[in-house]
Design a protein around this motif. Sequence first.
Motif, PDB file in Angstrom:
ATOM      1  N   ALA A 186      74.007  38.167  53.239  1.00 24.97           N
ATOM      2  CA  ALA A 186      74.797  36.936  53.161  1.00 24.97           C
ATOM      3  C   ALA A 186      76.136  37.117  53.848  1.00 24.97           C
ATOM      4  O   ALA A 186      77.179  37.307  53.212  1.00 24.97           O
ATOM      5  CB  ALA A 186      75.002  36.534  51.704  1.00 24.97           C
ATOM      6  N   GLY A 187      76.114  37.123  55.183  1.00 27.58           N
ATOM      7  CA  GLY A 187      77.344  37.187  55.956  1.00 27.58           C
ATOM      8  C   GLY A 187      77.899  38.580  56.176  1.00 27.58           C
ATOM      9  O   GLY A 187      78.848  38.752  56.934  1.00 27.58           O
ATOM     10  N   SER A 188      77.354  39.593  55.517  1.00 32.94           N
ATOM     11  CA  SER A 188      77.856  40.954  55.644  1.00 32.94           C
ATOM     12  C   SER A 188      76.754  41.911  55.224  1.00 32.94           C
ATOM     13  O   SER A 188      75.896  41.570  54.412  1.00 32.94           O
ATOM     14  CB  SER A 188      79.098  41.162  54.767  1.00 32.94           C
ATOM     15  N   GLU A 189      76.775  43.138  55.766  1.00 33.04           N
ATOM     16  CA  GLU A 189      75.784  44.128  55.371  1.00 33.04           C
ATOM     17  C   GLU A 189      76.093  44.721  54.004  1.00 33.04           C
ATOM     18  O   GLU A 189      75.325  45.534  53.491  1.00 33.04           O
ATOM     19  CB  GLU A 189      75.686  45.232  56.416  1.00 33.04           C
ATOM     20  N   ASP A 190      77.219  44.318  53.411  1.00 30.99           N
ATOM     21  CA  ASP A 190      77.567  44.756  52.067  1.00 30.99           C
ATOM     22  C   ASP A 190      77.380  43.662  51.025  1.00 30.99           C
ATOM     23  O   ASP A 190      77.811  43.815  49.880  1.00 30.99           O
ATOM     24  CB  ASP A 190      79.024  45.248  52.029  1.00 30.99           C
ATOM     25  N   ARG A 191      76.737  42.579  51.418  1.00 27.86           N
ATOM     26  CA  ARG A 191      76.508  41.473  50.490  1.00 27.86           C
ATOM     27  C   ARG A 191      75.115  40.916  50.712  1.00 27.86           C
ATOM     28  O   ARG A 191      74.746  40.595  51.846  1.00 27.86           O
ATOM     29  CB  ARG A 191      77.551  40.378  50.714  1.00 27.86           C
ATOM     30  N   VAL A 192      74.341  40.821  49.652  1.00 32.65           N
ATOM     31  CA  VAL A 192      72.976  40.319  49.772  1.00 32.65           C
ATOM     32  C   VAL A 192      72.721  39.248  48.722  1.00 32.65           C
ATOM     33  O   VAL A 192      73.348  39.241  47.651  1.00 32.65           O
ATOM     34  CB  VAL A 192      71.925  41.447  49.608  1.00 32.65           C
ATOM     35  N   ALA A 193      71.805  38.364  49.060  1.00 32.18           N
ATOM     36  CA  ALA A 193      71.341  37.337  48.116  1.00 32.18           C
ATOM     37  C   ALA A 193      69.873  37.594  47.821  1.00 32.18           C
ATOM     38  O   ALA A 193      69.104  37.937  48.726  1.00 32.18           O
ATOM     39  CB  ALA A 193      71.539  35.948  48.699  1.00 32.18           C
ATOM     40  N   ALA A 194      69.487  37.435  46.578  1.00 31.50           N
ATOM     41  CA  ALA A 194      68.102  37.676  46.163  1.00 31.50           C
ATOM     42  C   ALA A 194      67.606  36.480  45.365  1.00 31.50           C
ATOM     43  O   ALA A 194      68.241  36.067  44.383  1.00 31.50           O
ATOM     44  CB  ALA A 194      68.003  38.949  45.331  1.00 31.50           C
ATOM     45  N   ALA A 195      66.478  35.931  45.777  1.00 29.48           N
ATOM     46  CA  ALA A 195      65.877  34.787  45.085  1.00 29.48           C
ATOM     47  C   ALA A 195      64.834  35.299  44.114  1.00 29.48           C
ATOM     48  O   ALA A 195      63.952  36.064  44.486  1.00 29.48           O
ATOM     49  CB  ALA A 195      65.237  33.836  46.096  1.00 29.48           C
ATOM     50  N   GLY A 196      64.929  34.875  42.869  1.00 31.26           N
ATOM     51  CA  GLY A 196      64.054  35.398  41.835  1.00 31.26           C
ATOM     52  C   GLY A 196      63.134  34.375  41.229  1.00 31.26           C
ATOM     53  O   GLY A 196      63.280  33.166  41.415  1.00 31.26           O
TER      54      GLY A 196
END
Length: 793
Positions: free
Chosen positions: A595-605
Amino acid sequence: MTHLIALPGGTELAGDYKIDRVLGAGGFGVTYLAEEMALSRLVSIKEYFPSDFAARTDGVAASPRSQDCSGDYQWGLERFIEEAQTLAKFDHAHIVKVYRTFRANNTAYMVLHFEEGQSLKSWLKGLGRAPRQKEIDRILAPLLDALETIHKADFLHRDIAPDNIIIRKSGEPVLIDFGAARGDIAAHSKTKTVSALVKPGYSPYEQYAETSRQQGPWTDIYALAATLYHAITGKRPPDSPSRMLNDEMVPAKDAALSAYRATFLEAIQRGLALGIDARPQSVAAWRGALLAPEPEKPGIIARMRGATEARGGQHKANDARSAIAARPLGAALPPPDAPGPAGGLLDFFDALKPPPAKTLAAAAKHDDAAKNNPSDAARNASSNASKNNAPAARAAVLRAADAKALKPVLLAAKLAKPVASPVSKPSANKRLRPAPDVARRRPLTRGLKTKVTLAAALAGAFFAFPDQLMKVLNVAPAGITTGAISTQVAERAIAQSGAFKAHDGTIDALALSGDGRLIVTTGSDQTLKTWDAASQAPRTTIRLDDGAATALSVRNNRAVTGHADGTVAIYDLDSGRRLYRFKRNDASIWAVVFAGSEDRVAAAGHDWTVALWETASEAAPVSLLEGHENAVQALAAEPSGRWLASGGADKTVKLWNLETGSGRRTYRNNPDFVSALAFAPDGGTFAAGGLDGSIRLLQTASARSQRTLTGHAARITHLAFSASGDLLASAAEDGSVRLRGLKRTRVYWSLGGLDKGAKALAFSGDGHALFTGGQDGTVRIWALPEPQLAQRN
């Protein structure tokens, strides 16, 4: 010899477990609560003890009751162990986990995870009311996933009922107490007196037979439908044998104690069909109707507007019928995604563009000739069109051909066409305007009023004069059939430029590293692999400790994977080392994205939420995006990192502001579950693929759908835009791949030689190649047309 069934408390088994108490007993065994002493944890232990032909010796050891029962006892013992070994292979959050199986005391034991909670039966009783739709959905969706996993392994539960579903303290369900082995033992038994073969009310009729030959996924579907019937009505359905004689079951829609979706109630009724063929044959075929949300009811303003439009439409329809009273109905126009036939409508609209002044003069001459001799003028114009093959010549053909038959069309076009007039003396209150230059006149297709006029004229022509218009447009009349136009698709073939074997099983996901050096793949063999994009040489192989990846996303030199047990992991692609691991709960992860950075992720559950994680904190997500009414199955991040799109089983797409964590807008009216999302490079457009195989093009600046694309017949598994945004590639669960040009014309390219097909794909950074991940484990590379060709073809 004694016939005591259960082992006494304090009994030690295999030196590792100490029995605390009995949890339950049935016709085939006893279940205990025990302590695993080495780990100080509670476990459930299931003992093989068929009460019809087993007994205790000295209160501990089990043995056959008689010599006649010995064969059945030993055969059943082997089936019990085989079932334990099969169940141990399932690693699903909603299927009870088997830790171990062992032999002792002349019998066998199965050690299972102890599920703290209560049975569905007790949970329903504790509510003191009928469960609400959302409460059922939260339980039902995970159960369907668990059941589908079981069936894909060619296994059946055979004993689904309210007392064999545990509701954890977290509210999540888990399937326990499989009855597959019991059915086999009962079928093999010589005595045919084994108890508890079926559960009255929950077992379908085929389960009462001596063999399991007619049993399949539909058997478990009946049992789960009966369980749902119990949940919403407060009582189980009548036994299936009695229903076969006289079916007095009250339909679910009439017996329900609360308000539920109509499609949900109909799905329960289908699942309870007595005939095997009348039931859904798989969970996949049943899930949609069970979980699909009700369409939103329009407000009063929308209903009033709809009624007004309906009345207006009726008046227009009556007028149209009067105008073409004796004419047969023609065909509907092609769908938006379908290209027009070559030399047909597209060329016709090209013909409407302003021709050079020289050609206009020639056309005027043909007009004069048409007045005197329409037939001769038509022949002359047709001859000129064949020689020059120019749009203006086709326009002349249109004006000259069959003037009587096409008079309404020509009249409408003439009214819409701006005509140059001589300069006249202006009145006192009007400004002097120069005469328009004939060579610079406005295009005929400019302006809303003109477009509407032309559309009406063409539609009327299709209905009233199909043969004549097809002749004018160079399309054979035979191409028109009742209700549809037979079109030639503007299809181009793409050559395969390379291929290499990547995985032993299916390639589930495919992506390229940020610099385009590496091809990244995940497969059903529970590995993540990287390959040199130039030479296709293998680089790294990463064994995924959390199981096969359910989702993959790549940014720069990092990859993030999602897993069925709720785990999200980030890997370094160069070293192959796992850097971070996140887990919020056991809900399956359907999609992940940086999400905009390699240090931030979004996960759909599967818990209906989107969790935002940052590498600085692995303990808990920094934010939860809530608002979906069902499982979130797809994610996409806008390239700049400002927007995040999510879509799911509630048939909606939501756009989120990643800077604030707030919702921007919701895109409704999707035809089915949303299964894939992708942003175009400019970030202003994104695509949403559905369970039905359709794709909608959406814009971040508007809630309206820009365009709907068709062509797939199964769930969209992957979408990707080329770097220039000129091309959109899509893959579906049936293995089909489509590559479309988006800029000027509706063209697509076919990919031959896909073997079993592909479910994953990615564009190269320069837009010259497309990579597909095949269901046969092969990565294939396709040479693409130049971007300008994609626009022009």
